[in-house]
Design a protein around this motif. Sequence first.
Motif, PDB file in Angstrom:
ATOM      1  N   ASP A 135      -5.728  25.095  41.243  1.00 57.02           N
ATOM      2  CA  ASP A 135      -6.345  26.183  41.997  1.00 57.02           C
ATOM      3  C   ASP A 135      -6.744  25.727  43.395  1.00 57.02           C
ATOM      4  O   ASP A 135      -6.448  26.409  44.390  1.00 57.02           O
ATOM      5  CB  ASP A 135      -7.576  26.686  41.233  1.00 57.02           C
ATOM      6  N   GLN A 136      -7.393  24.579  43.496  1.00 54.76           N
ATOM      7  CA  GLN A 136      -7.847  24.096  44.805  1.00 54.76           C
ATOM      8  C   GLN A 136      -6.677  23.650  45.667  1.00 54.76           C
ATOM      9  O   GLN A 136      -6.661  23.880  46.888  1.00 54.76           O
ATOM     10  CB  GLN A 136      -8.836  22.948  44.629  1.00 54.76           C
ATOM     11  N   LEU A 137      -5.683  23.037  45.051  1.00 58.91           N
ATOM     12  CA  LEU A 137      -4.482  22.657  45.788  1.00 58.91           C
ATOM     13  C   LEU A 137      -3.828  23.896  46.397  1.00 58.91           C
ATOM     14  O   LEU A 137      -3.450  23.900  47.576  1.00 58.91           O
ATOM     15  CB  LEU A 137      -3.492  21.948  44.857  1.00 58.91           C
ATOM     16  N   SER A 138      -3.719  24.943  45.597  1.00 59.38           N
ATOM     17  CA  SER A 138      -3.067  26.168  46.060  1.00 59.38           C
ATOM     18  C   SER A 138      -3.815  26.779  47.236  1.00 59.38           C
ATOM     19  O   SER A 138      -3.201  27.191  48.237  1.00 59.38           O
ATOM     20  CB  SER A 138      -2.990  27.182  44.913  1.00 59.38           C
ATOM     21  N   ARG A 139      -5.122  26.867  47.119  1.00 63.27           N
ATOM     22  CA  ARG A 139      -5.914  27.477  48.191  1.00 63.27           C
ATOM     23  C   ARG A 139      -5.804  26.679  49.485  1.00 63.27           C
ATOM     24  O   ARG A 139      -5.653  27.236  50.584  1.00 63.27           O
ATOM     25  CB  ARG A 139      -7.379  27.581  47.759  1.00 63.27           C
ATOM     26  N   SER A 140      -5.862  25.362  49.363  1.00 59.85           N
ATOM     27  CA  SER A 140      -5.792  24.507  50.544  1.00 59.85           C
ATOM     28  C   SER A 140      -4.412  24.584  51.194  1.00 59.85           C
ATOM     29  O   SER A 140      -4.296  24.652  52.423  1.00 59.85           O
ATOM     30  CB  SER A 140      -6.126  23.063  50.158  1.00 59.85           C
ATOM     31  N   LEU A 141      -3.356  24.589  50.372  1.00 62.79           N
ATOM     32  CA  LEU A 141      -2.009  24.694  50.923  1.00 62.79           C
ATOM     33  C   LEU A 141      -1.777  26.065  51.550  1.00 62.79           C
ATOM     34  O   LEU A 141      -1.040  26.185  52.536  1.00 62.79           O
ATOM     35  CB  LEU A 141      -0.966  24.422  49.835  1.00 62.79           C
ATOM     36  N   HIS A 142      -2.396  27.086  50.978  1.00 56.91           N
ATOM     37  CA  HIS A 142      -2.303  28.420  51.573  1.00 56.91           C
ATOM     38  C   HIS A 142      -2.804  28.397  53.017  1.00 56.91           C
ATOM     39  O   HIS A 142      -2.168  28.956  53.925  1.00 56.91           O
ATOM     40  CB  HIS A 142      -3.123  29.409  50.748  1.00 56.91           C
ATOM     41  N   VAL A 143      -3.926  27.730  53.231  1.00 56.47           N
ATOM     42  CA  VAL A 143      -4.499  27.653  54.579  1.00 56.47           C
ATOM     43  C   VAL A 143      -3.642  26.762  55.478  1.00 56.47           C
ATOM     44  O   VAL A 143      -3.403  27.074  56.652  1.00 56.47           O
ATOM     45  CB  VAL A 143      -5.950  27.132  54.510  1.00 56.47           C
ATOM     46  N   GLU A 144      -3.157  25.637  54.928  1.00 51.01           N
ATOM     47  CA  GLU A 144      -2.364  24.692  55.713  1.00 51.01           C
ATOM     48  C   GLU A 144      -1.044  25.281  56.201  1.00 51.01           C
ATOM     49  O   GLU A 144      -0.623  25.036  57.340  1.00 51.01           O
ATOM     50  CB  GLU A 144      -2.051  23.440  54.876  1.00 51.01           C
ATOM     51  N   TYR A 145      -0.381  26.048  55.363  1.00 53.03           N
ATOM     52  CA  TYR A 145       1.007  26.420  55.649  1.00 53.03           C
ATOM     53  C   TYR A 145       1.223  27.902  55.948  1.00 53.03           C
ATOM     54  O   TYR A 145       2.364  28.322  56.155  1.00 53.03           O
ATOM     55  CB  TYR A 145       1.904  25.985  54.481  1.00 53.03           C
ATOM     56  N   LYS A 146       0.151  28.684  55.983  1.00 50.79           N
ATOM     57  CA  LYS A 146       0.302  30.113  56.272  1.00 50.79           C
ATOM     58  C   LYS A 146       0.969  30.350  57.627  1.00 50.79           C
ATOM     59  O   LYS A 146       1.814  31.241  57.775  1.00 50.79           O
ATOM     60  CB  LYS A 146      -1.072  30.795  56.226  1.00 50.79           C
ATOM     61  N   HIS A 147       0.608  29.537  58.611  1.00 47.00           N
ATOM     62  CA  HIS A 147       1.174  29.747  59.947  1.00 47.00           C
ATOM     63  C   HIS A 147       2.644  29.342  60.019  1.00 47.00           C
ATOM     64  O   HIS A 147       3.313  29.623  61.014  1.00 47.00           O
ATOM     65  CB  HIS A 147       0.360  28.985  60.999  1.00 47.00           C
ATOM     66  N   TRP A 148       3.159  28.690  58.975  1.00 45.08           N
ATOM     67  CA  TRP A 148       4.580  28.384  58.884  1.00 45.08           C
ATOM     68  C   TRP A 148       5.332  29.483  58.120  1.00 45.08           C
ATOM     69  O   TRP A 148       6.508  29.339  57.821  1.00 45.08           O
ATOM     70  CB  TRP A 148       4.817  27.042  58.197  1.00 45.08           C
ATOM     71  N   GLY A 149       4.633  30.547  57.763  1.00 43.76           N
ATOM     72  CA  GLY A 149       5.280  31.623  57.037  1.00 43.76           C
ATOM     73  C   GLY A 149       5.455  31.356  55.558  1.00 43.76           C
ATOM     74  O   GLY A 149       6.258  32.017  54.894  1.00 43.76           O
ATOM     75  N   ILE A 150       4.707  30.393  55.038  1.00 43.76           N
ATOM     76  CA  ILE A 150       4.815  30.018  53.621  1.00 43.76           C
ATOM     77  C   ILE A 150       3.619  30.588  52.864  1.00 43.76           C
ATOM     78  O   ILE A 150       2.464  30.278  53.180  1.00 43.76           O
ATOM     79  CB  ILE A 150       4.874  28.485  53.454  1.00 43.76           C
ATOM     80  N   ASP A 151       3.890  31.437  51.892  1.00 39.73           N
ATOM     81  CA  ASP A 151       2.845  32.073  51.095  1.00 39.73           C
ATOM     82  C   ASP A 151       2.608  31.258  49.819  1.00 39.73           C
ATOM     83  O   ASP A 151       3.460  31.232  48.932  1.00 39.73           O
ATOM     84  CB  ASP A 151       3.251  33.502  50.724  1.00 39.73           C
ATOM     85  N   VAL A 152       1.464  30.588  49.771  1.00 42.99           N
ATOM     86  CA  VAL A 152       1.103  29.789  48.588  1.00 42.99           C
ATOM     87  C   VAL A 152       0.066  30.563  47.788  1.00 42.99           C
ATOM     88  O   VAL A 152      -0.936  31.029  48.341  1.00 42.99           O
ATOM     89  CB  VAL A 152       0.546  28.408  48.981  1.00 42.99           C
ATOM     90  N   GLN A 153       0.312  30.682  46.510  1.00 41.09           N
ATOM     91  CA  GLN A 153      -0.543  31.518  45.671  1.00 41.09           C
ATOM     92  C   GLN A 153      -0.805  30.843  44.329  1.00 41.09           C
ATOM     93  O   GLN A 153       0.092  30.253  43.726  1.00 41.09           O
ATOM     94  CB  GLN A 153       0.150  32.860  45.424  1.00 41.09           C
ATOM     95  N   CYS A 154      -2.041  30.935  43.860  1.00 39.68           N
ATOM     96  CA  CYS A 154      -2.383  30.509  42.505  1.00 39.68           C
ATOM     97  C   CYS A 154      -2.576  31.766  41.656  1.00 39.68           C
ATOM     98  O   CYS A 154      -3.440  32.589  41.949  1.00 39.68           O
ATOM     99  CB  CYS A 154      -3.662  29.668  42.485  1.00 39.68           C
ATOM    100  N   GLN A 155      -1.769  31.898  40.623  1.00 43.25           N
ATOM    101  CA  GLN A 155      -1.924  33.013  39.698  1.00 43.25           C
ATOM    102  C   GLN A 155      -2.756  32.553  38.507  1.00 43.25           C
ATOM    103  O   GLN A 155      -2.522  31.476  37.958  1.00 43.25           O
ATOM    104  CB  GLN A 155      -0.563  33.526  39.239  1.00 43.25           C
ATOM    105  N   VAL A 156      -3.717  33.380  38.125  1.00 40.10           N
ATOM    106  CA  VAL A 156      -4.693  32.996  37.107  1.00 40.10           C
ATOM    107  C   VAL A 156      -4.570  33.915  35.887  1.00 40.10           C
ATOM    108  O   VAL A 156      -5.229  34.957  35.824  1.00 40.10           O
ATOM    109  CB  VAL A 156      -6.126  33.055  37.678  1.00 40.10           C
ATOM    110  N   PRO A 157      -3.723  33.549  34.948  1.00 38.00           N
ATOM    111  CA  PRO A 157      -3.631  34.361  33.734  1.00 38.00           C
ATOM    112  C   PRO A 157      -4.709  33.987  32.725  1.00 38.00           C
ATOM    113  O   PRO A 157      -5.240  32.876  32.748  1.00 38.00           O
ATOM    114  CB  PRO A 157      -2.246  34.000  33.189  1.00 38.00           C
ATOM    115  N   LEU A 158      -5.019  34.934  31.851  1.00 40.55           N
ATOM    116  CA  LEU A 158      -5.765  34.616  30.637  1.00 40.55           C
ATOM    117  C   LEU A 158      -4.712  34.461  29.538  1.00 40.55           C
ATOM    118  O   LEU A 158      -3.618  33.995  29.794  1.00 40.55           O
ATOM    119  CB  LEU A 158      -6.794  35.703  30.361  1.00 40.55           C
ATOM    120  N   TYR A 159      -5.035  34.834  28.307  1.00 38.48           N
ATOM    121  CA  TYR A 159      -4.073  34.606  27.233  1.00 38.48           C
ATOM    122  C   TYR A 159      -2.828  35.475  27.396  1.00 38.48           C
ATOM    123  O   TYR A 159      -2.903  36.668  27.672  1.00 38.48           O
ATOM    124  CB  TYR A 159      -4.707  34.886  25.873  1.00 38.48           C
ATOM    125  N   VAL A 160      -1.682  34.834  27.224  1.00 34.95           N
ATOM    126  CA  VAL A 160      -0.386  35.510  27.192  1.00 34.95           C
ATOM    127  C   VAL A 160       0.268  35.111  25.869  1.00 34.95           C
ATOM    128  O   VAL A 160       0.135  33.976  25.415  1.00 34.95           O
ATOM    129  CB  VAL A 160       0.492  35.081  28.386  1.00 34.95           C
TER     130      VAL A 160
END
Length: 332
Positions: free
Chosen positions: A220-245
């Motif tokens: 989760d933290q990796l995703s959020r940090s990479l989202h901020v780092e690479y957004k200006h490069w046009g790269i959308d980084v997302q953490c999806q948080v499922p419960l039970y599947v």
Amino acid sequence: MHTMRETFFLLLSTQPIWLLLLSLLGFFTILRHSTTAVQWVFRVFLRPSKDLRYYGSWGVVTGATDGIGKSFSYQLARAGLNLILVSRSSTKLKAVSKDIRSQFPNTKVKIIELDFTEDDISAGMAEFKKVIQDLDVGVLINNVGITYPNASFFHEVDEKVWMNVLKVNVKGTTWVTKAVLPRMITKNRGAIVNIGSGAAVIVPSHPLYAIYAATKAYVDQLSRSLHVEYKHWGIDVQCQVPLYVATEMASRVASVSRASLFIPSADDYVSAAIHRIGYEPRCTPYWAHSLQWCFARLLPEAALDMWRLSIGLHRRRKGLEAMKGIEGYKQE
């Protein structure tokens, strides 16, 4: 005769200041919650999906032969992407690849056998980089993940078990992400989806699965940090948080035997998940899961801790009973 406007202001002027402030606070609280509800409906049910081909013509899926990862493989093919499927089982990879190509004849599929629990995955990662170096990889689904075989107190977890959890959930996600990023940076375009867990985000603790929850907090933290780092490069980084599947892992760990209102099938979850790619840095794609998250926020953390501990202890007892049964069978 007073006009309606004059009557309104006259009424306001005769009210005590504390009542006016309280009414104003109530109005803005209702407005905020109403806005949140409208935004939720729009995001979940009305907002259009992005055309994933915009990011590139190839998609990578790790843990691609079972559960959520397998469903992602099929639905990315349906969305028009060619596929690079990563899994530790060569047999399953070949079977899934063959079936996808039979259903989607125009889809190109490459398979890579890679076991992230191995101590040295440099050879496997070198092969992965070689495969993707000349491909227009636009979407990465970091789905691969494992947890304990049984609920256990921290001191009870076997070293091999917790080391494998770290290798797969942390090391695997990190290595694959680092491999695809340079190409995405070059073309200023890409989408990276890391599959997190409600165990690390929605509930304040996940007792008896502590190391698993900690690795998903890393994701989760990796995703959020990479989202901020690479957004200006046009790269959308997302953490999806499922419960039970309703997957094999959920069946083994949580005795989830079938899909229900709050437990979607892998196909239903992924259908919602693809709809959210490229938008928020963190989301809970399936509508019923997001409602559960909303309800969880209303409860005190101490109550959630006690609830999760009771569930963990119950699963630990069931696991110990099952092991005793197996041992008894072997002794006979």
